[in-house]
Design a protein around this motif. Sequence first.
Motif, PDB file in Angstrom:
ATOM      1  N   GLY A 226      -3.240 -29.692  24.753  1.00 19.97           N
ATOM      2  CA  GLY A 226      -2.335 -29.427  23.649  1.00 19.97           C
ATOM      3  C   GLY A 226      -2.488 -27.989  23.159  1.00 19.97           C
ATOM      4  N   ARG A 227      -2.525 -27.827  21.835  1.00 18.70           N
ATOM      5  CA  ARG A 227      -2.690 -26.479  21.269  1.00 18.70           C
ATOM      6  C   ARG A 227      -4.141 -26.049  21.489  1.00 18.70           C
ATOM      7  NH1 ARG A 227       0.831 -29.181  17.890  1.00 18.70           N
ATOM      8  NH2 ARG A 227       2.866 -28.152  17.685  1.00 18.70           N
ATOM      9  N   LYS A 228      -4.319 -24.980  22.244  1.00 19.32           N
ATOM     10  CA  LYS A 228      -5.640 -24.621  22.773  1.00 19.32           C
ATOM     11  C   LYS A 228      -5.937 -23.154  22.496  1.00 19.32           C
ATOM     12  CE  LYS A 228      -8.001 -24.633  27.337  1.00 19.32           C
ATOM     13  NZ  LYS A 228      -7.785 -23.290  27.874  1.00 19.32           N
ATOM     14  N   VAL A 229      -7.240 -22.864  22.258  1.00 16.81           N
ATOM     15  CA  VAL A 229      -7.718 -21.494  22.056  1.00 16.81           C
ATOM     16  C   VAL A 229      -8.867 -21.244  23.023  1.00 16.81           C
ATOM     17  CG1 VAL A 229      -8.799 -19.867  20.459  1.00 16.81           C
ATOM     18  CG2 VAL A 229      -7.107 -21.495  19.608  1.00 16.81           C
ATOM     19  N   ASP A 230      -8.790 -20.095  23.720  1.00 16.82           N
ATOM     20  CA  ASP A 230      -9.894 -19.648  24.583  1.00 16.82           C
ATOM     21  C   ASP A 230     -10.494 -18.375  23.982  1.00 16.82           C
ATOM     22  OD1 ASP A 230      -9.037 -21.674  26.157  1.00 16.82           O
ATOM     23  OD2 ASP A 230      -8.564 -20.454  27.919  1.00 16.82           O
ATOM     24  N   GLY A 236     -20.476 -13.313  30.469  1.00  9.12           N
ATOM     25  CA  GLY A 236     -20.018 -14.388  31.338  1.00  9.12           C
ATOM     26  C   GLY A 236     -19.734 -15.696  30.627  1.00  9.12           C
ATOM     27  N   ILE A 237     -19.704 -15.711  29.273  1.00 11.97           N
ATOM     28  CA  ILE A 237     -19.530 -16.951  28.510  1.00 11.97           C
ATOM     29  C   ILE A 237     -18.109 -17.016  27.946  1.00 11.97           C
ATOM     30  CG2 ILE A 237     -20.352 -18.342  26.583  1.00 11.97           C
ATOM     31  CD1 ILE A 237     -23.021 -16.845  26.791  1.00 11.97           C
ATOM     32  N   VAL A 238     -17.436 -18.150  28.171  1.00 11.15           N
ATOM     33  CA  VAL A 238     -16.117 -18.415  27.608  1.00 11.15           C
ATOM     34  C   VAL A 238     -16.146 -19.812  26.991  1.00 11.15           C
ATOM     35  CG1 VAL A 238     -13.661 -18.748  28.070  1.00 11.15           C
ATOM     36  CG2 VAL A 238     -14.927 -16.948  29.265  1.00 11.15           C
ATOM     37  N   THR A 239     -15.599 -19.961  25.790  1.00  7.94           N
ATOM     38  CA  THR A 239     -15.473 -21.284  25.178  1.00  7.94           C
ATOM     39  C   THR A 239     -13.998 -21.582  24.924  1.00  7.94           C
ATOM     40  OG1 THR A 239     -15.759 -20.359  22.950  1.00  7.94           O
ATOM     41  CG2 THR A 239     -17.741 -21.189  24.063  1.00  7.94           C
ATOM     42  N   PHE A 240     -13.639 -22.876  24.899  1.00  9.00           N
ATOM     43  CA  PHE A 240     -12.265 -23.245  24.586  1.00  9.00           C
ATOM     44  C   PHE A 240     -12.252 -24.462  23.676  1.00  9.00           C
ATOM     45  CE2 PHE A 240     -13.257 -25.583  28.404  1.00  9.00           C
ATOM     46  CZ  PHE A 240     -12.640 -26.820  28.262  1.00  9.00           C
ATOM     47  N   TYR A 241     -11.141 -24.604  22.903  1.00 12.23           N
ATOM     48  CA  TYR A 241     -11.030 -25.581  21.835  1.00 12.23           C
ATOM     49  C   TYR A 241      -9.654 -26.240  21.961  1.00 12.23           C
ATOM     50  CZ  TYR A 241     -14.520 -22.162  20.330  1.00 12.23           C
ATOM     51  OH  TYR A 241     -15.590 -21.295  20.282  1.00 12.23           O
ATOM     52  N   GLY A 242      -9.627 -27.563  22.208  1.00 19.83           N
ATOM     53  CA  GLY A 242      -8.375 -28.235  22.496  1.00 19.83           C
ATOM     54  C   GLY A 242      -8.005 -29.329  21.518  1.00 19.83           C
ATOM     55  N   HIS A 243      -6.713 -29.780  21.652  1.00 15.80           N
ATOM     56  CA  HIS A 243      -6.124 -30.861  20.849  1.00 15.80           C
ATOM     57  C   HIS A 243      -5.915 -30.463  19.384  1.00 15.80           C
ATOM     58  CE1 HIS A 243      -6.724 -33.274  24.349  1.00 15.80           C
ATOM     59  NE2 HIS A 243      -8.041 -33.359  24.221  1.00 15.80           N
ATOM     60  N   SER A 264      -8.035 -28.959  13.592  1.00 12.73           N
ATOM     61  CA  SER A 264      -8.082 -30.072  14.539  1.00 12.73           C
ATOM     62  C   SER A 264      -6.851 -30.956  14.436  1.00 12.73           C
ATOM     63  CB  SER A 264      -9.339 -30.905  14.300  1.00 12.73           C
ATOM     64  OG  SER A 264      -9.272 -31.534  13.034  1.00 12.73           O
ATOM     65  N   GLY A 265      -6.590 -31.680  15.556  1.00 16.74           N
ATOM     66  CA  GLY A 265      -5.440 -32.569  15.569  1.00 16.74           C
ATOM     67  C   GLY A 265      -5.512 -33.562  16.712  1.00 16.74           C
ATOM     68  N   ASN A 266      -4.339 -33.879  17.280  1.00 16.57           N
ATOM     69  CA  ASN A 266      -4.250 -34.900  18.324  1.00 16.57           C
ATOM     70  C   ASN A 266      -3.228 -34.489  19.383  1.00 16.57           C
ATOM     71  OD1 ASN A 266      -4.823 -37.397  19.537  1.00 16.57           O
ATOM     72  ND2 ASN A 266      -3.125 -38.415  18.462  1.00 16.57           N
ATOM     73  N   SER A 267      -3.061 -33.171  19.560  1.00 18.08           N
ATOM     74  CA  SER A 267      -2.049 -32.686  20.498  1.00 18.08           C
ATOM     75  C   SER A 267      -2.550 -32.814  21.929  1.00 18.08           C
ATOM     76  CB  SER A 267      -1.694 -31.227  20.179  1.00 18.08           C
ATOM     77  OG  SER A 267      -2.849 -30.406  20.297  1.00 18.08           O
ATOM     78  N   SER A 270      -4.429 -37.063  24.534  1.00 15.74           N
ATOM     79  CA  SER A 270      -5.498 -37.478  23.627  1.00 15.74           C
ATOM     80  C   SER A 270      -5.232 -38.893  23.147  1.00 15.74           C
ATOM     81  CB  SER A 270      -5.574 -36.523  22.431  1.00 15.74           C
ATOM     82  OG  SER A 270      -6.454 -36.992  21.456  1.00 15.74           O
ATOM     83  N   THR A 271      -6.311 -39.609  22.875  1.00 19.53           N
ATOM     84  CA  THR A 271      -6.194 -40.985  22.381  1.00 19.53           C
ATOM     85  C   THR A 271      -6.422 -41.079  20.877  1.00 19.53           C
ATOM     86  OG1 THR A 271      -8.537 -41.390  22.813  1.00 19.53           O
ATOM     87  CG2 THR A 271      -6.985 -41.934  24.581  1.00 19.53           C
ATOM     88  N   GLY A 272      -6.724 -39.972  20.222  1.00 23.87           N
ATOM     89  CA  GLY A 272      -6.974 -39.989  18.787  1.00 23.87           C
ATOM     90  C   GLY A 272      -7.369 -38.605  18.303  1.00 23.87           C
ATOM     91  N   CYS A 273      -7.377 -38.429  16.995  1.00 19.98           N
ATOM     92  CA  CYS A 273      -7.703 -37.117  16.424  1.00 19.98           C
ATOM     93  C   CYS A 273      -9.159 -36.762  16.699  1.00 19.98           C
ATOM     94  CB  CYS A 273      -7.437 -37.132  14.920  1.00 19.98           C
ATOM     95  SG  CYS A 273      -7.755 -35.540  14.132  1.00 19.98           S
ATOM     96  N   HIS A 274      -9.372 -35.626  17.338  1.00 17.03           N
ATOM     97  CA  HIS A 274     -10.715 -35.132  17.621  1.00 17.03           C
ATOM     98  C   HIS A 274     -10.592 -33.696  18.133  1.00 17.03           C
ATOM     99  CE1 HIS A 274      -9.422 -36.241  21.678  1.00 17.03           C
ATOM    100  NE2 HIS A 274     -10.402 -35.456  22.137  1.00 17.03           N
TER     101      HIS A 274
END
Length: 304
Positions: A226-230, A236-243, A264-267, A270-274
């Motif tokens: 869904g709506r994602k941020v990298d 050499g470190i990359v993190t990402f944050y989804g939904h 945060s959301g449920n985009s 996904s089976t639920g908000c997390h």
Amino acid sequence: MKNKYSIIIVPPDHNKPTRQIQFTLQGKKKVVSGLIAAGLLLCGLIGHDLYQSGYIHKYQDKYAYVQQLEAELERKDTEIASLNQQTEMINHNLEIISSLENKIAAVLKFSGQGDLPSTDKGSAALQSFSTAETLSDAAQMLDSKKNILQEYYNSTLTNGDKVDHTPSLLPVEGEITSPFGYRNNPFGGQSIEFHNGIDIACNYGTPVLATADGIVTYTGWDVTYGRKVDISHGFGIVTFYGHNSKLAVNIGDQIKKGQIIAYSGNSGRSTGCHLHYGAYLNGKSVDPLIFTDLNIDSNDNKEQ
């Protein structure tokens, strides 16, 4: 009169009558005995005073010395009490220093002697706290811990930028409901899938924080996340944050650790908000918890 004596008192002024005092021989003896007793008593008192004066004069220096010793003992007792109080305070400070050592070592990823920077005297080592029995022991312990903290400081100056760019915190607070690795497909069926991150349960709209300094390399819609941020943190470190439900940064933004980057959301799938939180190290998917010191148990409740 026989066996009597008289004393006649004639006043200088002959106009006044004379006075006569009579006493017997026995009375005379009593008077003489009284005078002798009074004289002996007077002599005894004078002798006692002379003896006491000499005794005091003889021992007054000793009395003064004893009083001086008593005053000195009292002063020493006060000093000892003060030293004991200082020792207790030093032990308290040593305990705080030891706690700070462990925290600094955790931040710098020092786990033992082999991980610590070298000094001219060898390698500094993590030391457990031990109570100092004397001020001399405390002085030696403080000197040793001062050297260790100096090495930590030098290492922090050298690696401070790397520490800031290491994802050492979680983006949201909550229960980790699905860990990194293989798991059953949360959308049903008997299939097994690889989960390239961790799922953290949280309420809809919870602020999502950057876990380290870095640069935003992607913001937008992803079919799975869904709506994602990298964020690229360097080294050499990359993190990402989804939904997420809403994004708060744009590509190219310079990000600081703890900064809000999304909500945060449920985009997505996904089976639920997390929040789905993942990481890459040198292009390889890794468990994001390897960068933290957390020891968090997960349960069987799975989310994608």
